[in-house]
Every structure is written in C-alpha cells, then in structure tokens.
Design an enzyme around this catalytic site. Structure first.
Site, PDB file in Angstrom:
ATOM      1  N   LYS A   1       0.681  -1.266   0.009  1.00  0.00           N
ATOM      2  CA  LYS A   1      -0.025  -0.158  -0.030  1.00  0.00           C
ATOM      3  C   LYS A   1       0.863   1.153  -0.024  1.00  0.00           C
ATOM      4  O   LYS A   1       0.417   2.230  -0.436  1.00  0.00           O
ATOM      5  CB  LYS A   1      -0.977   0.069   1.184  1.00  0.00           C
TER       6      LYS A   1
ATOM      7  N   ASP B   1      14.286  -0.615   2.707  1.00  0.00           N
ATOM      8  CA  ASP B   1      14.558  -0.833   3.987  1.00  0.00           C
ATOM      9  C   ASP B   1      15.850  -2.208   3.783  1.00  0.00           C
ATOM     10  O   ASP B   1      16.778  -1.837   3.554  1.00  0.00           O
ATOM     11  CB  ASP B   1      13.487  -1.311   4.755  1.00  0.00           C
TER      12      ASP B   1
ATOM     13  N   LYS C   1      16.926   3.571   3.628  1.00  0.00           N
ATOM     14  CA  LYS C   1      17.539   3.421   4.769  1.00  0.00           C
ATOM     15  C   LYS C   1      18.785   2.583   4.418  1.00  0.00           C
ATOM     16  O   LYS C   1      18.737   1.398   4.654  1.00  0.00           O
ATOM     17  CB  LYS C   1      16.590   3.037   5.883  1.00  0.00           C
TER      18      LYS C   1
ATOM     19  N   VAL D   1       9.746   5.905  10.283  1.00  0.00           N
ATOM     20  CA  VAL D   1       8.991   6.797   9.751  1.00  0.00           C
ATOM     21  C   VAL D   1       7.480   6.636   9.415  1.00  0.00           C
ATOM     22  O   VAL D   1       7.441   5.331   8.814  1.00  0.00           O
ATOM     23  CB  VAL D   1       9.754   7.473   8.673  1.00  0.00           C
TER      24      VAL D   1
ATOM     25  N   ASP E   1       3.305   3.644   7.047  1.00  0.00           N
ATOM     26  CA  ASP E   1       2.438   3.254   8.237  1.00  0.00           C
ATOM     27  C   ASP E   1       3.043   2.816   9.274  1.00  0.00           C
ATOM     28  O   ASP E   1       4.535   2.411   9.179  1.00  0.00           O
ATOM     29  CB  ASP E   1       1.558   2.271   7.818  1.00  0.00           C
TER      30      ASP E   1
ATOM     31  N   ARG F   1      -0.530   6.542   7.686  1.00  0.00           N
ATOM     32  CA  ARG F   1      -0.470   6.578   6.447  1.00  0.00           C
ATOM     33  C   ARG F   1      -0.702   7.991   5.826  1.00  0.00           C
ATOM     34  O   ARG F   1      -0.047   8.357   4.764  1.00  0.00           O
ATOM     35  CB  ARG F   1      -1.137   5.590   5.557  1.00  0.00           C
TER      36      ARG F   1
HETATM   37  C1  PRP Z   1       7.360  -1.546   3.030  1.00  0.00           C
HETATM   38  C2  PRP Z   1       7.420  -0.878   1.606  1.00  0.00           C
HETATM   39  C3  PRP Z   1       8.316  -1.727   0.980  1.00  0.00           C
HETATM   40  C4  PRP Z   1       8.750  -2.488   1.957  1.00  0.00           C
HETATM   41  C5  PRP Z   1      10.637  -2.337   1.950  1.00  0.00           C
HETATM   42  O1  PRP Z   1       6.057  -2.125   2.753  1.00  0.00           O
HETATM   43  O2  PRP Z   1       6.377  -0.260   1.428  1.00  0.00           O
HETATM   44  O3  PRP Z   1       7.615  -2.390   0.074  1.00  0.00           O
HETATM   45  O4  PRP Z   1       8.197  -2.268   3.171  1.00  0.00           O
HETATM   46  O5  PRP Z   1      10.918  -3.186   3.076  1.00  0.00           O
HETATM   47  P1  PRP Z   1      12.203  -4.106   2.325  1.00  0.00           P
HETATM   48  O6  PRP Z   1      13.241  -3.265   1.898  1.00  0.00           O
HETATM   49  O7  PRP Z   1      12.735  -4.441   3.972  1.00  0.00           O
HETATM   50  O8  PRP Z   1      11.825  -5.396   1.713  1.00  0.00           O
HETATM   51  P2  PRP Z   1       5.171  -3.097   3.990  1.00  0.00           P
HETATM   52  O9  PRP Z   1       5.603  -4.421   3.982  1.00  0.00           O
HETATM   53  O10 PRP Z   1       5.237  -2.159   4.979  1.00  0.00           O
HETATM   54  O11 PRP Z   1       3.796  -2.978   3.406  1.00  0.00           O
HETATM   55  P3  PRP Z   1       2.909  -1.800   2.888  1.00  0.00           P
HETATM   56  O12 PRP Z   1       3.439  -0.946   1.876  1.00  0.00           O
HETATM   57  O13 PRP Z   1       1.498  -2.215   2.694  1.00  0.00           O
HETATM   58  O14 PRP Z   1       2.720  -0.771   4.091  1.00  0.00           O
END
Ligand code: PRP
Length: 181
Positions: free
Chosen positions: A45, A105, A133, A155, A161, A167
C-alpha cells in the site's frame, strides 16, 4: 498542522517532499522523453500517495498500474520472504517499467520485484524510491531515482505506516520509540 502525540518530530515536511517529487518527476520526464512512454508500477500500500503525486508531475506519457506484496514476519524479523498478493492488471512485456516504492529498507521487496519483472521481458526496468535507509540493507538493489536517504528511524506518513496507522499524514514524521517498542 498539529502532530499526533505518537510523532516525535517531523522529518520531511510537505514542502520538502513536494520539491523533491518535482525534481524526480523532471528527471524521469527528461530521461524518458525520447521513449514511447512508461508504465509506473506502484507497490501497495505504501506507494499510493508518492505515486499519485509523482505521476501528476510527469511530462511524459505513462500508464499507472499497481502490485501488492506482503512480507512474511516483517514485524519480527525480516527474512526476505515476499508473497505476491495482487499482480499488475496489464502485462509489462515490451514496456518501459518504473517500479515506484515508498521505502527501501532491507531491500528484499525490491529485489523480489526486480527479479519478477525482469523475467517478464520488459523493454526497460528502473526503480524510483522515495526513502532509503542504507544502514538496513541486506540485499543490494539498484535505485535509479531516489528521493531521500534517512537514518534508521521508524518513519510514518505520506503512505508509510505503523500497523496501518498514520499513512495519510501529509508529512513524514519519526514515530516515538515507545509506540513500537
Ligand atoms: C514496505 C515498503 C516496501 C517494503 C520495503 O512495505 O512499502 O514495500 O516495506 O522493505 P524491505 O526493503 O525491507 O523489503 P510494507 O511491508 O510495510 O507494506 P505496506 O506498503 O503495505 O505498508
């Protein structure tokens, strides 16, 4: 605007985000100016707000599409297992694909996406990430268009979120540690 009690401080305010999104859109528009357009693939999302703002600033023909992923055990330990829960509506074969992410991340999600899309024979494949990051990286992935590098703080806002909250804050803020520890 008042910040919720859970927010320690504003890291990137609306003006700063908007200025950077304009710069990214200008750079992308210039890079694809001689192409027959591109398809933006937003990763749900988190990317929905960034994607909407970026797309409206582009000066090059584009379609929008979305993909939804879920990472197993993200809240505990990120082991890199990613599950596709919704695929793009249209085929990306032969098209210029730009994957749009809110945050990079560990890198596992984007790595999975790049491997998945590469196997589908797009004409080109690039990535656009609002926040990175670098300290957190477990897998190296190539980012073609990057908004901001930040330290390892939690963040939220502008699509990001915590447990599906915060969000739609218009800025990106740092969550107080006591909220998630
Ligand atoms: C977050 C973000 C990326 C992912 C990055 O998604 O949108 O898709 O984490 O993390 P990584 O580099 O450690 O793989 P999340 O799983 O929080 O889902 P969301 O977008 O639905 O909030």
């Amino acid at each position: 605007m008042n910040t919720p009690d859970s927010i320690e401080r504003v890291l990137l305010d609306e003006e700063k985000i908007a200025a950077r999104v304009r710069e990214l859109a200008a750079q992308i528009s210039a890079d694809y100016a001689d192409s027959d357009g591109l398809v933006l693939v937003g990763v749900l999302k988190g990317a929905f707000i960034f994607m909407a703002d970026l797309a409206r600033r582009l000066q090059v023909a584009h379609h929008v599409d979305f993909i939804a992923l879920s990472s197993y055990s993200k809240s505990t330990v990120s082991n890199g297992a990613v599950r596709l829960i919704m695929d793009t509506r249209a085929s990306v074969a032969g098209r210029n694909v730009l994957v749009v992410e809110d945050i990079l991340d560990t890198g596992h999600t984007l790595d999975y996406l790049l491997r998945t899309f590469r196997a589908r024979n797009p004409a080109s494949l690039r990535t656009c990430v609002l926040i990175s990051k670098p300290e957190q990286r477990q897998v190296e992935v190539k980012v073609d268009y990057l908004g901001f590098e930040i330290l390892n703080e939690w963040v939220v806002g502008y699509g990001l979120d915590y447990a599906d909250r915060f969000r739609t804050l218009p800025y990106i803020g740092v969550l107080k540690r006591e909220v998630y520890e």
